[in-house]
Design an enzyme around this catalytic site. Structure first.
Site, mmCIF file in Angstrom:
data_model
loop_
_atom_site.group_PDB
_atom_site.id
_atom_site.type_symbol
_atom_site.label_atom_id
_atom_site.label_comp_id
_atom_site.label_asym_id
_atom_site.label_seq_id
_atom_site.Cartn_x
_atom_site.Cartn_y
_atom_site.Cartn_z
ATOM 1 N N ASP A 112 -12.025 10.910 -62.997
ATOM 2 C CA ASP A 112 -10.661 11.390 -62.730
ATOM 3 C C ASP A 112 -10.656 12.137 -61.403
ATOM 4 O O ASP A 112 -11.724 12.435 -60.842
ATOM 5 C CB ASP A 112 -10.201 12.329 -63.870
ATOM 6 C CG ASP A 112 -8.683 12.341 -64.059
ATOM 7 O OD1 ASP A 112 -7.984 12.802 -63.135
ATOM 8 O OD2 ASP A 112 -8.199 11.881 -65.107
ATOM 9 N N ASP B 171 -11.497 8.807 -57.271
ATOM 10 C CA ASP B 171 -10.123 8.430 -56.921
ATOM 11 C C ASP B 171 -10.100 6.907 -57.000
ATOM 12 O O ASP B 171 -10.696 6.225 -56.159
ATOM 13 C CB ASP B 171 -9.785 8.912 -55.509
ATOM 14 C CG ASP B 171 -8.398 8.444 -55.069
ATOM 15 O OD1 ASP B 171 -7.765 7.644 -55.793
ATOM 16 O OD2 ASP B 171 -7.964 8.867 -53.986
ATOM 17 N N TYR C 16 6.611 0.969 -60.327
ATOM 18 C CA TYR C 16 5.688 1.120 -61.462
ATOM 19 C C TYR C 16 5.616 -0.197 -62.242
ATOM 20 O O TYR C 16 4.528 -0.676 -62.569
ATOM 21 C CB TYR C 16 6.181 2.261 -62.347
ATOM 22 C CG TYR C 16 5.340 2.531 -63.569
ATOM 23 C CD1 TYR C 16 4.168 3.289 -63.486
ATOM 24 C CD2 TYR C 16 5.710 2.049 -64.831
ATOM 25 C CE1 TYR C 16 3.406 3.553 -64.616
ATOM 26 C CE2 TYR C 16 4.957 2.305 -65.954
ATOM 27 C CZ TYR C 16 3.803 3.064 -65.845
ATOM 28 O OH TYR C 16 3.040 3.320 -66.961
ATOM 29 N N LYS D 189 2.326 -2.562 -62.832
ATOM 30 C CA LYS D 189 1.831 -2.843 -64.182
ATOM 31 C C LYS D 189 1.900 -4.345 -64.497
ATOM 32 O O LYS D 189 1.081 -4.876 -65.252
ATOM 33 C CB LYS D 189 2.626 -2.032 -65.209
ATOM 34 C CG LYS D 189 2.354 -0.519 -65.143
ATOM 35 C CD LYS D 189 0.901 -0.182 -65.404
ATOM 36 C CE LYS D 189 0.660 1.300 -65.566
ATOM 37 N NZ LYS D 189 -0.755 1.639 -65.810
ATOM 38 N N THR E 229 2.317 12.205 -73.581
ATOM 39 C CA THR E 229 1.203 12.680 -72.749
ATOM 40 C C THR E 229 1.771 13.507 -71.589
ATOM 41 O O THR E 229 2.980 13.465 -71.321
ATOM 42 C CB THR E 229 0.384 11.515 -72.136
ATOM 43 O OG1 THR E 229 1.156 10.946 -71.064
ATOM 44 C CG2 THR E 229 0.012 10.450 -73.137
#
Ligand SMILES: NC(=O)c1ccc[n+]([C@@H]2O[C@H](COP(=O)([O-])OP(=O)(O)OC[C@H]3O[C@@H](n4cnc5c(N)ncnc54)[C@H](O)[C@@H]3O)[C@@H](O)[C@H]2O)c1
Length: 266
Positions: free
Chosen positions: A37, A63, A155, A159, A192
């Site tokens: 992370d 990264d 986004y 995806k 989350t």
């Protein structure tokens, strides 16, 4: 016997949310886990908690959009654990916005993390996985890859790329007979911290600071748009990832596992 006994798993975006829950679950099921992370404090703490529970784990600063970061991470994994059996490409972020207002720089930043990051992870992990005789790659996509979204154009595009990339990698690996499977997971509305970091969305509703904008509130969003009427938990997704990571899914490749409370069935 534990479902990932003797395996080594690298999970990106493991300092938070779905990745963190997946790292904990994979460790509990016997895997040595590499938590990768950009959040060093949270990632190192999560790894130390797993180690304290008697399991093998380490944190690496990675990264996912940076190719050098990946080659260093794979080398460090090989040195620490000697092999790699499971790669979970989970790291991600969200930039919202109307397409006419979205800058090219933000479009590219979104693709760099959410799509380039998956490409680079697979590219650099495959040789080590092949050396070990096989493995499983699990790419975290989204329901936004399957149905359109009104405010997440970049986004959704990233995806969607992950979804298609997954199937092509699955076929390349099958043709290479390298015993490596590649599948995608498509979460819906999952509770989350990602909803606190969405870029390009209002922080608060019209009533002011006490009123959270619905796009930032997974519970309200889950109740509104999900047939089951609730948001999912990180564990709901981690359990699906565990299945695809384990040998129980040995005959499953190139597929997509939708974990969304019925969202795309509408
Ligand atoms: N939460 C949802 O409703 C939902 C729905 C569909 C898909 N997803 C996908 O699930 C994945 C995990 O998201 P989450 O909800 O757990 O969010 P999260 O914000 O809790 O976790 C994402 C993690 O990725 C890390 N990350 C971001 N950019 C990175 C980079 N360049 N390199 C390495 N790490 C990076 C963050 O530091 C964070 O720890 C993401 O790919 C997200 O797009 C989430």
């Amino acid at each position: 016997m534990a479902r990932l006994e003797g395996k080594v798993a690298l999970i990106t975006g493991a300092a938070s949310g779905i990745g963190l829950e997946t790292a904990r679950l994979c460790a509990a099921e016997g895997a040595a886990v590499v938590l990768a992370d950009i959040q060093d404090g949270a990632g190192a703490y999560a790894a130390s908690q797993i180690v304290d529970s008697g399991k093998r784990a380490m944190f690496l600063h990675v990264d996912v959009a940076d190719e050098f970061s990946w080659s260093a991470a794979i080398a460090a994994t090989a040195e620490a654990f000697g092999r790699l059996d499971v790669l979970v490409n989970n790291a991600g972020m969200v930039i919202a916005g109307d397409i006419t207002e979205l800058s090219l720089a933000d479009w590219r930043r979104q693709q760099a993390v959410n799509l380039d990051g998956v490409f680079l992870g697979i590219k650099h992990a495959l040789p080590l996985m092949r050396k070990g005789g096989g493995g499983s790659i699990v790419n975290i996509s989204s329901t936004a890859a399957i149905v359109g979204t009104t405010n997440l154009v970049s986004y959704s595009a990233a995806k969607g790329g992950v979804r298609a990339l997954t199937k092509s990698v699955a076929l390349q690996c099958a043709a290479a007979k390298d015993n490596i499977r590649c599948n995608s997971v498509h979460p819906g509305i999952i509770r989350t911290p990602i909803y606190d970091t969405l870029e390009g969305m209002p922080q608060h509703g019209p009533e002011g600071n006490n009123s959270k904008f619905i796009g930032r509130d997974p519970e309200a969003l889950g109740a509104l748009v999900t047939p089951l009427g609730i948001a999912g938990t990180p564990y709901d997704v981690a359990a699906g990832i565990l299945y695809l990571a384990s040998d129980e899914s040995r005959y499953v490749t190139g597929t997509e596992l939708i974990i969304d409370g019925g969202l795309v069935a509408r």
